[in-house]
Design an enzyme around this catalytic site. Structure first.
Site, PDB file in Angstrom:
ATOM      1  N   SER A 269       0.853  -1.197   0.000  1.00  0.00           N
ATOM      2  CA  SER A 269       0.000   0.000   0.000  1.00  0.00           C
ATOM      3  C   SER A 269       0.883   1.239   0.000  1.00  0.00           C
ATOM      4  CB  SER A 269      -0.850  -0.022   1.276  1.00  0.00           C
ATOM      5  OG  SER A 269      -1.458   1.223   1.535  1.00  0.00           O
TER       6      SER A 269
ATOM      7  N   TYR B 143      -3.579  -0.197   9.881  1.00  0.00           N
ATOM      8  CA  TYR B 143      -3.354  -0.561   8.476  1.00  0.00           C
ATOM      9  C   TYR B 143      -1.923  -0.206   8.054  1.00  0.00           C
ATOM     10  CZ  TYR B 143      -4.581  -0.843   3.435  1.00  0.00           C
ATOM     11  OH  TYR B 143      -4.652  -1.158   2.099  1.00  0.00           O
TER      12      TYR B 143
HETATM   13  P1  NAP Z   1     -11.002  -5.557  -0.318  1.00  0.00           P
HETATM   14  O1  NAP Z   1     -12.322  -5.170   0.134  1.00  0.00           O
HETATM   15  O2  NAP Z   1      -9.894  -5.275   0.645  1.00  0.00           O
HETATM   16  O3  NAP Z   1     -10.999  -7.092  -0.802  1.00  0.00           O
HETATM   17  C1  NAP Z   1     -10.230  -8.061  -0.241  1.00  0.00           C
HETATM   18  C2  NAP Z   1     -10.937  -9.420  -0.230  1.00  0.00           C
HETATM   19  O4  NAP Z   1     -10.375 -10.148   0.868  1.00  0.00           O
HETATM   20  C3  NAP Z   1     -12.441  -9.377   0.009  1.00  0.00           C
HETATM   21  O5  NAP Z   1     -13.080 -10.344  -0.814  1.00  0.00           O
HETATM   22  C4  NAP Z   1     -12.536  -9.726   1.467  1.00  0.00           C
HETATM   23  O6  NAP Z   1     -13.768 -10.276   1.867  1.00  0.00           O
HETATM   24  C5  NAP Z   1     -11.426 -10.742   1.583  1.00  0.00           C
HETATM   25  N1  NAP Z   1     -11.069 -11.027   2.965  1.00  0.00           N
HETATM   26  C6  NAP Z   1     -11.118 -10.185   4.042  1.00  0.00           C
HETATM   27  N2  NAP Z   1     -10.742 -10.842   5.139  1.00  0.00           N
HETATM   28  C7  NAP Z   1     -10.453 -12.108   4.760  1.00  0.00           C
HETATM   29  C8  NAP Z   1     -10.027 -13.262   5.462  1.00  0.00           C
HETATM   30  N3  NAP Z   1      -9.794 -13.251   6.775  1.00  0.00           N
HETATM   31  N4  NAP Z   1      -9.844 -14.416   4.766  1.00  0.00           N
HETATM   32  C9  NAP Z   1     -10.072 -14.460   3.436  1.00  0.00           C
HETATM   33  N5  NAP Z   1     -10.474 -13.397   2.721  1.00  0.00           N
HETATM   34  C10 NAP Z   1     -10.671 -12.231   3.380  1.00  0.00           C
HETATM   35  O7  NAP Z   1     -10.723  -4.865  -1.653  1.00  0.00           O
HETATM   36  P2  NAP Z   1      -9.499  -4.328  -2.489  1.00  0.00           P
HETATM   37  O8  NAP Z   1      -9.594  -2.856  -2.433  1.00  0.00           O
HETATM   38  O9  NAP Z   1      -9.570  -5.035  -3.780  1.00  0.00           O
HETATM   39  O10 NAP Z   1      -8.157  -4.716  -1.725  1.00  0.00           O
HETATM   40  C11 NAP Z   1      -7.343  -5.822  -2.023  1.00  0.00           C
HETATM   41  C12 NAP Z   1      -5.987  -5.643  -1.362  1.00  0.00           C
HETATM   42  O11 NAP Z   1      -5.372  -4.493  -1.881  1.00  0.00           O
HETATM   43  C13 NAP Z   1      -6.038  -5.454   0.164  1.00  0.00           C
HETATM   44  O12 NAP Z   1      -4.911  -6.095   0.738  1.00  0.00           O
HETATM   45  C14 NAP Z   1      -5.919  -3.953   0.318  1.00  0.00           C
HETATM   46  O13 NAP Z   1      -5.389  -3.575   1.553  1.00  0.00           O
HETATM   47  C15 NAP Z   1      -4.976  -3.632  -0.805  1.00  0.00           C
HETATM   48  N6  NAP Z   1      -4.978  -2.262  -1.284  1.00  0.00           N
HETATM   49  C16 NAP Z   1      -6.106  -1.646  -1.725  1.00  0.00           C
HETATM   50  C17 NAP Z   1      -6.021  -0.348  -2.235  1.00  0.00           C
HETATM   51  C18 NAP Z   1      -7.197   0.407  -2.754  1.00  0.00           C
HETATM   52  O14 NAP Z   1      -7.045   1.611  -3.005  1.00  0.00           O
HETATM   53  N7  NAP Z   1      -8.352  -0.206  -2.971  1.00  0.00           N
HETATM   54  C19 NAP Z   1      -4.805   0.287  -2.279  1.00  0.00           C
HETATM   55  C20 NAP Z   1      -3.674  -0.368  -1.801  1.00  0.00           C
HETATM   56  C21 NAP Z   1      -3.780  -1.636  -1.314  1.00  0.00           C
HETATM   57  P3  NAP Z   1     -14.885  -9.246   2.481  1.00  0.00           P
HETATM   58  O15 NAP Z   1     -15.540  -8.606   1.297  1.00  0.00           O
HETATM   59  O16 NAP Z   1     -15.789 -10.120   3.274  1.00  0.00           O
HETATM   60  O17 NAP Z   1     -14.144  -8.258   3.361  1.00  0.00           O
HETATM   61  C1  GCO Z   2      -6.931   5.062   3.048  1.00  0.00           C
HETATM   62  C2  GCO Z   2      -6.993   4.174   1.857  1.00  0.00           C
HETATM   63  C3  GCO Z   2      -5.687   3.495   1.617  1.00  0.00           C
HETATM   64  C4  GCO Z   2      -5.758   2.715   0.344  1.00  0.00           C
HETATM   65  C5  GCO Z   2      -4.480   2.153  -0.114  1.00  0.00           C
HETATM   66  C6  GCO Z   2      -3.430   3.178  -0.409  1.00  0.00           C
HETATM   67  O1  GCO Z   2      -7.883   5.062   3.824  1.00  0.00           O
HETATM   68  O2  GCO Z   2      -5.951   5.833   3.145  1.00  0.00           O
HETATM   69  O3  GCO Z   2      -8.018   3.248   1.923  1.00  0.00           O
HETATM   70  O4  GCO Z   2      -5.287   2.757   2.704  1.00  0.00           O
HETATM   71  O5  GCO Z   2      -6.726   1.702   0.431  1.00  0.00           O
HETATM   72  O6  GCO Z   2      -4.042   1.092   0.713  1.00  0.00           O
HETATM   73  O7  GCO Z   2      -2.389   2.565  -1.082  1.00  0.00           O
END
Ligand code: NAP
Ligand code: GCO
Length: 270
Positions: free
Chosen positions: A150, A163
């Protein structure tokens, strides 16, 4: 792998990839890209409803995916899942630790229980799943682990103490796996997405009652040289690169895919 460049180095033909939490969002996009590059896709999610939703979505794209219900924080469950995948699909070549949660709570209002839950899912679980998958990779003589990090692996902000601690830790777990298993021909790298439009960030993009953009939405646009939120598809080709032989001498690296956020001091005053 020959010493001459070939597009074949990006091919994932014959590879088996496990992507955690990949029913929708970033995991789904990455899994789809890995499938298009030739690999067989296996994913898990926390309940049957999400797994069914994922299976239907992959099916719609013509991708045959294998979906399982499994909580990534449950070590026994993960060990059993990896054995089941070995029996039903084969030994995993590529692992993407994608499942994650965020809690946006001011630190002074956060309970240790909530803090621990974020650490458990976002940091301890990648350790648990990697630990279960690495022996098979050692047996096969190669392996790729991609940890979804992230901006918060590098930067802090109000309300995301747990986080940021977890994602900063995940960056160092990435470097440690690279260090400990590089000699076994396992490459462990991270992808650090910038701000990506997914359900996880939907609350930060909600329109205001008067129809204007959410202040956080405006803030992200101004902090991003690309002047936009990322799409999950922006992560597809970087993930294929890190999953393929094209990155065989890239180890312990975090590839930030952030539209330039980490390079930018912010907009200068008009
Ligand atoms: P998300 O909502 O974080 O999706 C992650 C998936 O993991 C969901 O299907 C969730 O199920 C599942 N999950 C949660 N807890 C779990 C567990 N204990 N065991 C198995 N599965 C579990 O959506 P996303 O935004 O696509 O994020 C994916 C990854 O990218 C995460 O690690 C997040 O931190 C990271 N990330 C996201 C962003 C962003 O801007 N979106 C940026 C940087 C990093 P539920 O729907 O039930 O929670
Ligand atoms: C926040 C955001 C971030 C993003 C992402 C950034 O609240 O600042 O949700 O944490 O999801 O991980 O890279």
């Amino acid at each position: 792998m020959t010493h001459h460049f070939s597009m074949e180095h990006f091919s994932l033909n014959g590879k088996i990839a496990l992507i955690t939490g990949a029913s929708y969002g970033i995991g789904f996009s990455i899994a789809t890209a890995l499938a298009k590059a030739g690999s067989t896709i296996v994913f898990n999610d926390i309940n049957q409803e999400l797994v069914d939703k994922g299976l239907a979505a992959y099916n719609e794209l013509g991708i045959t995916a294998h979906g399982y219900v499994c909580d990534v924080t449950d070590e026994d469950g993960i060990q059993e899942l990896v054995q089941q995948i070995k029996d039903e699909v084969g030994i995993i070549d590529i692992l993407v630790n994608n499942a994650g949660i965020i809690k946006r709570t001011p630190m002074l209002e956060m309970n240790p229980a909530d803090f621990r839950q974020v650490i458990d899912i976002d940091l301890t679980a990648p350790f648990i799943v990697s630990k279960a998958v690495i022996p098979g990779m050692i047996e096969k003589g190669h392996g790729k682990i991609i940890n979804i990090c992230s901006m918060m692996s590098e930067l802090g902000r109000e309300t995301v103490a747990a986080y940021a601690a977890a994602k900063g830790g995940l960056k160092m777990l990435t470097k440690n796996i690279a260090s400990e298993f590089g000699s076994a021909n396992i490459q462990c790298n991270g992808i650090g997405p910038g701000y990506i439009a997914t359900p996880q960030t939907a609350p930060l993009r909600e329109l205001q009652e008067d129809g204007t953009r959410h202040p956080f939405d405006q803030f992200i646009i101004s902090k991003t040289p690309a002047s936009r939120w990322g799409n999950p598809d922006d992560l597809s080709a970087p993930a294929v690169f890190l999953a393929s032989d094209a990155s065989n001498f890239v180890n312990g690296h975090i590839l930030y895919v952030d539209g330039g956020i980490l390079a930018y001091i912010g907009k200068q005053p008009e």
